[in-house]
Every structure is written in structure tokens, then in C-alpha cells.
Design an enzyme around this catalytic site. Structure first.
Site, PDB file in Angstrom:
ATOM      1  N   GLU A  34      29.022 -14.794 -31.206  1.00  0.00           N
ATOM      2  CA  GLU A  34      29.715 -14.171 -32.342  1.00  0.00           C
ATOM      3  C   GLU A  34      28.772 -14.157 -33.543  1.00  0.00           C
ATOM      4  O   GLU A  34      28.221 -15.190 -33.916  1.00  0.00           O
ATOM      5  CB  GLU A  34      30.994 -14.955 -32.656  1.00  0.00           C
ATOM      6  CG  GLU A  34      31.640 -14.643 -33.995  1.00  0.00           C
ATOM      7  CD  GLU A  34      31.998 -13.169 -34.192  1.00  0.00           C
ATOM      8  OE1 GLU A  34      32.652 -12.586 -33.309  1.00  0.00           O
ATOM      9  OE2 GLU A  34      31.620 -12.606 -35.246  1.00  0.00           O
ATOM     10  N   ARG A 108      46.871 -12.616 -38.473  1.00  0.00           N
ATOM     11  CA  ARG A 108      45.682 -12.504 -37.616  1.00  0.00           C
ATOM     12  C   ARG A 108      44.954 -13.838 -37.462  1.00  0.00           C
ATOM     13  O   ARG A 108      44.469 -14.169 -36.387  1.00  0.00           O
ATOM     14  CB  ARG A 108      44.679 -11.515 -38.229  1.00  0.00           C
ATOM     15  CG  ARG A 108      44.963 -10.101 -37.903  1.00  0.00           C
ATOM     16  CD  ARG A 108      44.005  -9.208 -38.673  1.00  0.00           C
ATOM     17  NE  ARG A 108      44.379  -7.840 -38.474  1.00  0.00           N
ATOM     18  CZ  ARG A 108      43.927  -7.081 -37.490  1.00  0.00           C
ATOM     19  NH1 ARG A 108      43.077  -7.548 -36.623  1.00  0.00           N
ATOM     20  NH2 ARG A 108      44.336  -5.842 -37.368  1.00  0.00           N
ATOM     21  N   TYR A 222      56.047  -6.236 -43.051  1.00  0.00           N
ATOM     22  CA  TYR A 222      56.853  -7.232 -42.345  1.00  0.00           C
ATOM     23  C   TYR A 222      56.408  -8.621 -42.807  1.00  0.00           C
ATOM     24  O   TYR A 222      55.245  -8.821 -43.186  1.00  0.00           O
ATOM     25  CB  TYR A 222      56.698  -7.115 -40.809  1.00  0.00           C
ATOM     26  CG  TYR A 222      55.287  -6.929 -40.325  1.00  0.00           C
ATOM     27  CD1 TYR A 222      54.441  -8.010 -40.097  1.00  0.00           C
ATOM     28  CD2 TYR A 222      54.774  -5.650 -40.106  1.00  0.00           C
ATOM     29  CE1 TYR A 222      53.137  -7.834 -39.650  1.00  0.00           C
ATOM     30  CE2 TYR A 222      53.467  -5.459 -39.664  1.00  0.00           C
ATOM     31  CZ  TYR A 222      52.656  -6.554 -39.439  1.00  0.00           C
ATOM     32  OH  TYR A 222      51.362  -6.373 -39.010  1.00  0.00           O
ATOM     33  N   ASP A 303      38.043  -2.867 -29.009  1.00  0.00           N
ATOM     34  CA  ASP A 303      37.639  -1.753 -29.874  1.00  0.00           C
ATOM     35  C   ASP A 303      36.275  -1.180 -29.471  1.00  0.00           C
ATOM     36  O   ASP A 303      35.989  -0.021 -29.752  1.00  0.00           O
ATOM     37  CB  ASP A 303      37.572  -2.206 -31.344  1.00  0.00           C
ATOM     38  CG  ASP A 303      38.927  -2.078 -32.038  1.00  0.00           C
ATOM     39  OD1 ASP A 303      39.931  -1.835 -31.350  1.00  0.00           O
ATOM     40  OD2 ASP A 303      38.973  -2.230 -33.281  1.00  0.00           O
TER      41      ASP A 303
HETATM   42  C1  LIG Z   1      45.028  -0.972 -40.501  1.00  0.00           C
HETATM   43  C2  LIG Z   1      45.010  -1.527 -39.128  1.00  0.00           C
HETATM   44  C3  LIG Z   1      46.144  -2.130 -38.631  1.00  0.00           C
HETATM   45  C4  LIG Z   1      46.169  -2.576 -37.320  1.00  0.00           C
HETATM   46  N1  LIG Z   1      47.307  -3.132 -36.856  1.00  0.00           N
HETATM   47  C5  LIG Z   1      47.383  -3.501 -35.559  1.00  0.00           C
HETATM   48  C6  LIG Z   1      48.585  -4.042 -35.038  1.00  0.00           C
HETATM   49  O1  LIG Z   1      49.564  -4.215 -35.758  1.00  0.00           O
HETATM   50  N2  LIG Z   1      48.622  -4.371 -33.720  1.00  0.00           N
HETATM   51  C7  LIG Z   1      47.530  -4.205 -32.886  1.00  0.00           C
HETATM   52  O2  LIG Z   1      47.624  -4.499 -31.678  1.00  0.00           O
HETATM   53  N3  LIG Z   1      46.358  -3.723 -33.371  1.00  0.00           N
HETATM   54  C8  LIG Z   1      46.262  -3.374 -34.684  1.00  0.00           C
HETATM   55  N4  LIG Z   1      45.088  -2.908 -35.183  1.00  0.00           N
HETATM   56  C9  LIG Z   1      43.902  -2.827 -34.303  1.00  0.00           C
HETATM   57  C10 LIG Z   1      43.244  -4.191 -34.115  1.00  0.00           C
HETATM   58  O3  LIG Z   1      42.976  -4.780 -35.349  1.00  0.00           O
HETATM   59  C11 LIG Z   1      41.940  -4.043 -33.348  1.00  0.00           C
HETATM   60  O4  LIG Z   1      42.105  -3.129 -32.295  1.00  0.00           O
HETATM   61  C12 LIG Z   1      41.507  -5.384 -32.767  1.00  0.00           C
HETATM   62  O5  LIG Z   1      41.236  -6.290 -33.812  1.00  0.00           O
HETATM   63  C13 LIG Z   1      40.267  -5.186 -31.883  1.00  0.00           C
HETATM   64  O6  LIG Z   1      39.822  -6.436 -31.435  1.00  0.00           O
HETATM   65  P1  LIG Z   1      38.364  -6.576 -30.831  1.00  0.00           P
HETATM   66  O7  LIG Z   1      38.236  -8.008 -30.453  1.00  0.00           O
HETATM   67  O8  LIG Z   1      38.141  -5.545 -29.782  1.00  0.00           O
HETATM   68  O9  LIG Z   1      37.385  -6.175 -32.003  1.00  0.00           O
HETATM   69  P2  LIG Z   1      37.141  -6.898 -33.400  1.00  0.00           P
HETATM   70  O10 LIG Z   1      38.379  -7.529 -33.907  1.00  0.00           O
HETATM   71  O11 LIG Z   1      36.451  -5.896 -34.255  1.00  0.00           O
HETATM   72  O12 LIG Z   1      36.133  -8.080 -33.042  1.00  0.00           O
HETATM   73  C14 LIG Z   1      34.786  -7.825 -32.762  1.00  0.00           C
HETATM   74  C15 LIG Z   1      34.034  -9.125 -32.973  1.00  0.00           C
HETATM   75  O13 LIG Z   1      32.679  -8.909 -32.596  1.00  0.00           O
HETATM   76  C16 LIG Z   1      31.836  -9.459 -33.576  1.00  0.00           C
HETATM   77  N5  LIG Z   1      30.564  -8.729 -33.486  1.00  0.00           N
HETATM   78  C17 LIG Z   1      30.306  -7.462 -33.886  1.00  0.00           C
HETATM   79  N6  LIG Z   1      29.045  -7.122 -33.613  1.00  0.00           N
HETATM   80  C18 LIG Z   1      28.488  -8.202 -33.006  1.00  0.00           C
HETATM   81  C19 LIG Z   1      27.201  -8.468 -32.470  1.00  0.00           C
HETATM   82  N7  LIG Z   1      26.234  -7.534 -32.500  1.00  0.00           N
HETATM   83  N8  LIG Z   1      26.962  -9.675 -31.919  1.00  0.00           N
HETATM   84  C20 LIG Z   1      27.940 -10.626 -31.873  1.00  0.00           C
HETATM   85  N9  LIG Z   1      29.170 -10.428 -32.385  1.00  0.00           N
HETATM   86  C21 LIG Z   1      29.449  -9.237 -32.923  1.00  0.00           C
HETATM   87  C22 LIG Z   1      32.580  -9.248 -34.880  1.00  0.00           C
HETATM   88  O14 LIG Z   1      32.122 -10.128 -35.888  1.00  0.00           O
HETATM   89  C23 LIG Z   1      33.999  -9.559 -34.444  1.00  0.00           C
HETATM   90  O15 LIG Z   1      34.302 -10.924 -34.510  1.00  0.00           O
HETATM   91  C24 LIG Z   1      45.021  -2.455 -36.502  1.00  0.00           C
HETATM   92  C25 LIG Z   1      43.869  -1.899 -37.003  1.00  0.00           C
HETATM   93  C26 LIG Z   1      43.860  -1.434 -38.292  1.00  0.00           C
HETATM   94  C27 LIG Z   1      42.605  -0.805 -38.804  1.00  0.00           C
END
Ligand SMILES: Cc1cc2nc3c(=O)[nH]c(=O)nc-3n(C[C@H](O)[C@H](O)[C@H](O)COP(=O)(O)OP(=O)(O)OC[C@H]3O[C@@H](n4cnc5c(N)ncnc54)[C@H](O)[C@@H]3O)c2cc1C
Length: 402
Positions: A34, A108, A222, A303
Site C-alpha cells: 500500500e 469508510r 444518511y 476500481d
Molecule cells: C462519491 C462517491 C460515493 C461512493 N459511494 C459508494 C457507496 O455508497 N457504496 C459503494 O459500494 N461504493 C461507493 N463508491 C465507490 C467506492 O468508493 C469505490 O468503488 C471503492 O472504494 C473502490 O475500492 P478499491 O479498493 O478498488 O479502490 P480504492 O479504494 O481506490 O483503493 C486503492 C488503494 O490502492 C492504493 N494504491 C494506489 N496506487 C498504488 C500503488 N501504485 N501502489 C500501492 N498502492 C497503491 C491506494 O492508496 C488505495 O489505498 C463511491 C464512490 C464515490 C466517488
């Protein structure tokens, strides 16, 4: 005896941590890298729909998460102009009965903490904070991962790499999926805030999710942390892109920057927006769905695989579905990494792509104006709660296959 497989995961967000846990439970050794020096989530709420809580339960994580989560009694949809109720969908036990798992909301940071604690309890998982993945090379049956710890270049070695590194995934960029494979700007900005309960309008602290629909904008709110805070998300069409920002989750903003479109809304909606003194702001991007989630021994998840617009609040939920499917693919497989990653891709790409597309459509519906908005409101009122909930069955009742 077959040798224990070693997975390296880039990113300790909801996706990366859930995947680490799922893979450890499938018998693998896991290293999570991370980039952030401290693993903590920004202050904001998250809706966790039944398709996510169902998978968390399958993984044995739901009890931990439910310690911090609340279960709203209803989703109340209102017209922004005058506050007229368009629909009220019962959640609570009705949603749980209908979709097989609870519809919850959570801070979160609490979700992150629950996942971190679960991973800490697994001796097969090692988490390295402050390590930024910069690239990888596949050689035969190994993947070599290059990373930076401060200024120092370090290398890791694994049987496969999972890029769970978010919207601007370095791992995805290095997969070579072509120039067309880039984030797509939606033309919308989200502002989010957490307001202490004492400063929030009392009506907004009911255990409900509020959704207000206005022209080119909508508002969701909420209570989270068992009523300690009101979580607010305000989204409007807006030209700001901020593509250069390294961390799109943490751009401070103030009341003066909130889109003026909320200022002509019903008193109750305006009071909710006005109750927040500090906001975080970020531009909304997704990607066109892709069926390719892996090349050789490198795959993407969360994502990094399927960033989506938040109109169905599904990004994290889909990341949890990914994690469960990845774990299942390895648990059921014979130790063949390519076969397991291929099974994961097959199980997930079509489904998550459908949610990306549906989220775009939902955004267009939420932000309608003029006669289109009038027609939408009529349809919602005529449909009633049960038929509106029927339309969500495909999303919330999903049972994955790996
Ligand atoms: C306004 C908004 C509201 C939302 N509401 C909801 C909701 O109510 N319910 C829901 O299910 N989803 C919601 N989402 C979507 C949700 O927040 C994301 O889809 C989710 O957080 C994705 O998780 P992830 O682990 O894939 O990516 P991320 O949460 O982006 O985590 C990626 C991680 O990788 C790390 N990282 C990045 N690059 C590197 C690298 N090169 N080397 C090492 N580490 C790295 C980052 O620091 C981070 O910790 C919302 C999004 C938005 C924008």
C-alpha cells in the site's frame, strides 16, 4: 505436497484487503503493498448493499463489519424543488428477507478497520504500508514487482499480482490494454461531508437514507457510526476535472465552492447542505467496461478493474464481489494460477461491466430536468415500492459463480 502459492496485491483499499482475506482463506500466502504510509480511509460514509454484505458473510467477515454498520429502515426519494415524496422503499428486515443479506451503511474508516483487523488475524497475510508499486515483469511462472519505499527501490516476487490500486491503477496501465483504455470523465463533481449529529438537521438523523432528485444534481444523506455523524454526498454536473490531483479522495472544499444548483432546492434539502462546514470534493470518472481483466499472471480488481459512477452506490460492493470470486477461483482450482485467474475474469467481467453501464444510465435518470424529470417522477410514484424494488433484484440478489 503442492507448494503454497504467493499472491502480491497492490493496494489496501476495500478491494485489496477483501481479496487478501479471501485468498488467505483459500490457502494462499498474501503480501499487500500500500502506497499510503498509514492505512486509513478518508472520512466519509458508504452504503453496503446486500450483494456486498452477502459476500462478506460468505467470507466470514460480516459480523466484524456489522459491529460498525447501521441498517437504514428505508430509502426515501424526494423531489428537490419542493420536497415532495416520490417513493419510499422499505429496507431493514424487508430488504434482508428479499435480497438475502442486510442493506447497511457504514463509515469508510470503520469498514477499513474491520477489514484490517480481519487481515491482521491471518498469519498468511503480510501488509506493507508506504510501498508504492511502480511496475512488474512476468518471467515464466513468477511475477517480479518493482516498488518504491520512500526513495528506495525494492523488489517483490510472487506467483501472481493483483492490481487493486484504484481508478488510476498503475498495474492496469502496465497491462497494455491500449490507448483507448483510460478513465472517462463524467462531467460531474461529488462533494461529501460528515457532519456531527448535533449540527445536522434532526429530520436528517432518522435511520433512513435520503435521496433528493433535482435538475442536473442529486443529494444523498444518511447517519453513520450509530448516529454520531450525518454523511452527505452532493453530486452535480460541473466542469471541474482535477486530473492532476494524485489523491482524488482528499481535495478539501468549502461551502462557497458547492454547486449553486442546490441553493434553489426545498428548505429541508438546503438545510442539510448548509449544515456542512467542511467538504471534500472529487471529480467523477469511470471506464468503459472491458472483458480483459488480466494478462498472464497479472489481474486487476475493484476500481482498477471497473471504476463506476456512484449512482447505484456499487463500487465497493463490486470490489467485494470480485474478492469473493477471486478467493473462490483459487479455492476450487487445482493450483494452476492461469486457470484460476481466467475463471475469476470470466466470473466477474460481464457482471461488473453491466453495473458500470447501469450506473451511467442511473446518473442520467437522477439528473433529468424539465419534462423528462416530470415523466420520471410520475413513473416512480405510479410504480410504488414493490415494483421499484423488483428492478433492483438483479443487482442485490446476485449469486456469483466462479
Ligand atoms: C462519491 C462517491 C460515493 C461512493 N459511494 C459508494 C457507496 O455508497 N457504496 C459503494 O459500494 N461504493 C461507493 N463508491 C465507490 C467506492 O468508493 C469505490 O468503488 C471503492 O472504494 C473502490 O475500492 P478499491 O479498493 O478498488 O479502490 P480504492 O479504494 O481506490 O483503493 C486503492 C488503494 O490502492 C492504493 N494504491 C494506489 N496506487 C498504488 C500503488 N501504485 N501502489 C500501492 N498502492 C497503491 C491506494 O492508496 C488505495 O489505498 C463511491 C464512490 C464515490 C466517488
Amino acid at each position: 505436497m503442492t507448494q503454497q502459492l504467493h499472491a502480491v496485491i497492490a493496494g489496501a483499499g476495500v478491494g485489496g484487503l477483501s481479496a487478501a482475506f479471501a485468498l488467505a482463506r483459500a490457502g494462499l500466502r498474501v503480501t499487500v503493498l500500500e502506497r499510503a504510509p498509514v492505512i486509513e480511509e478518508a472520512g466519509a460514509g458508504l452504503q453496503l448493499a446486500p450483494n456486498a454484505t452477502g459476500r462478506l458473510r460468505d467470507l466470514g467477515l460480516l459480523d466484524r463489519v456489522m459491529k460498525f454498520a447501521s441498517t437504514p429502515e428505508a430509502l426515501r426519494i424526494r423531489r428537490a424543488r419542493d420536497g415532495r415524496e416520490l417513493a419510499r422503499l422499505p429496507l431493514g428486515p424487508i430488504a434482508e428477507f428479499r435480497w438475502g443479506a442486510p442493506y447497511t451503511v457504514i463509515h469508510r474508516a470503520d469498514l477499513q478497520r474491520a477489514l484490517m483487523e480481519a487481515c491482521a488475524g491471518e498469519s498468511a497475510i503480510s501488509i506493507r504500508a508506504g510501498v508504492r508499486v511502480t511496475g512488474f515483469a512476468v518471467t515464466g511462472s513468477r511475477v517480479e514487482i518493482g516498488a518504491l519505499e520512500g526513495e528506495t527501490m525494492i523488489r517483490f516476487d510472487g506467483d501472481f499480482l493483483v492490481g487493486a490500486d484504484g481508478l488510476r491503477s498503475v498495474v492496469r496501465e502496465r497491462l497494455g490494454l491500449g490507448l483507448a483504455d483510460s478513465p472517462v470523465w463524467s462531467g460531474r463533481t461529488a462533494w461529501r461531508a460528515l457532519v456531527p449529529a448535533a449540527a445536522a438537521p434532526p429530520a436528517a438523523m432518522l435511520l433512513e437514507t435520503g435521496l433528493w432528485l433535482g435538475p442536473r444534481a442529486h443529494l444523498v444523506h444518511y447517519p453513520v457510526r450509530h448516529g454520531e455523524f450525518l454523511n452527505i454526498v452532493a453530486i452535480s454536473e460541473d466542469p471541474w476535472r482535477a486530473e492532476d490531483a494524485d489523491d482524488l479522495w482528499n481535495i478539501p472544499s468549502g461551502p462557497a465552492e458547492i454547486s449553486p444548483c442546490f441553493s434553489s432546492w426545498a428548505d429541508e434539502a438546503r438545510a442539510i447542505v448548509a449544515s456542512a462546514r467542511e467538504w471534500r470534493r472529487w471529480p467523477l470518472f469511470d471506464r468503459n467496461p472491458s472483458r480483459r481483466w488480466r494478462v498472464d499472471r497479472v489481474a486487476v480488481l475493484g476500481d482498477a478493474a471497473h471504476p463506476m459512477l456512484p449512482f447505484f452506490a456499487q463500487g465497493a460492493a463490486q470490489a467485494v464481489e470480485d474478492a469473493a470470486a477471486l478467493g473462490e477461483a483459487f479455492a476450487k482450482g487445482s493450483g494452476d494460477v492461469n486457470a484460476a485467474l481466467s475463471a475469476y475474469e470470466t466470473a466477474r467481467a460481464r457482471r461488473a461491466g453491466a453495473v458500470v453501464v447501469a450506473s451511467r444510465k442511473q446518473g442520467a435518470i437522477y439528473h433529468m430536468r424539465g419534462p423528462m424529470a416530470f415523466a420520471r417522477d410520475q413513473v416512480m410514484q405510479r410504480l410504488g415500492a414493490n415494483r421499484m424494488m423488483n428492478r433492483l433484484d438483479w443487482l442485490y440478489s446476485h449469486t456469483p459463480r466462479a
